[in-house]
Design a protein around this motif. Structure first.
Motif: not given
Length: 223
Positions: A134-163
C-alpha cells in the motif's frame, strides 16, 4: 480445464510479481543502508570538520561558514529521512499512517508543496506485508506529483470503515490526458500492486485539473 488453467496462470503471474516486489524491496533496503551509513557518515564528517574550522578563523568568516554548516546539516537530515522511506523494515515498524506522515513532513520541509493528511475512523490491523505494498503505491503517486504535477497542494485521506481502508490522494497540479498514459509504467505498477491485495484502484486526471487516486483495500477481519 480451461478455468483451472487460467487460475494456474494467474497464480503464476502473481508469484512472479511477488518475487519482483521482494527483489525491489531488497534493492531499496540496500540503497537505504548506503544512504544512511556511507553518505550519512560522509556528511557527518563534513559537519565535524566545519565545526573545527569555525574555531580557527575570524568571526566574520565563521558566520559565513555557519551557513555552509546548516546546509550540510540539513542535507544530512534529508538523507536520513529519505533512507527511512526506502527501508521496508522501518515502514513495518512504524506503520502505514506514520510512514505517510514522515514522507509528507519531508515534502513540507523541502517546500515542495503543502501536504494535508486527514484520517477518519478507527485504525485497524493491516498485515505488515500488505502495508508495504500500500505504501509503495502511495509513494509512486507522491513521486509522480513531485516530478511532474507542478502542484502546490497534496491531500491524503485515510478512511477506515468496517469493510475497507479507503485511501484518497489528490494533487492540484497540471494533470494530463488519461488516454495518452494508459501504458505508463508507474500507473501499471500501481495497478499490479493493488491487484495483489485484491484492492480496487481508480486513477483519474485531466489537463489542468490535477490527479486523483482512490484505492480501496478490503479489511481482513480476524476470527
Amino acid at each position: 480445464m480451461i478455468l483451472d488453467k487460467l487460475k494456474a496462470e494467474q497464480r503464476f503471474e502473481d508469484e512472479i510479481f511477488k518475487s519482483t516486489i521482494e527483489i525491489q524491496e531488497q534493492a531499496l533496503k540496500n540503497v537505504s543502508w548506503e544512504l544512511h551509513d556511507n553518505i550519512g557518515q560522509l556528511l557527518s564528517t563534513a559537519v565535524m570538520q566545519i565545526n573545527i574550522m569555525g574555531t580557527t578563523i575570524d568571526e566574520k568568516t565563521s558566520e559565513s561558514l555557519q551557513d555552509v554548516r546548516k546546509l550540510v546539516g540539513d542535507s544530512l537530515q534529508e538523507i536520513r529521512s529519505l533512507s527511512k522511506t526506502l527501508n521496508h523494515e522501518v515502514i513495518q515498524n512504524v506503520g502505514l499512517e506514520k510512514s505517510i506522515q514522515v514522507e509528507l513532513k519531508r515534502f513540507e520541509k523541502l517546500n515542495f508543496l503543502t501536504p494535508v493528511l486527514t484520517v477518519k475512523g478507527d485504525e485497524v490491523y493491516i498485515d505488515p506485508k500488505d502495508e508495504i505494498i500500500l505504501y509503495r503505491i502511495i509513494q509512486e503517486f507522491f513521486s509522480n506529483t513531485i516530478k511532474h504535477a507542478e502542484a502546490s497542494r497534496l491531500e491524503v485521506t485515510l478512511d477506515y470503515t468496517p469493510e475497507a481502508l479507503l485511501i484518497i490522494i489528490k494533487d492540484d497540479g497540471v494533470g494530463f490526458d488519461m488516454q495518452s498514459v494508459q501504458s505508463n509504467s508507474g500507473l501499471l505498477n500501481m495497478r499490479s500492486r493493488a491487484s495483489l491485495l485484491k484492492a480496487s484502484l481508480d486513477y483519474t486526471s485531466s489537463p489542468g485539473k490535477g490527479v486523483s487516486l482512490t484505492l480501496s483495500y478490503p479489511i481482513q477481519h480476524k476470527d
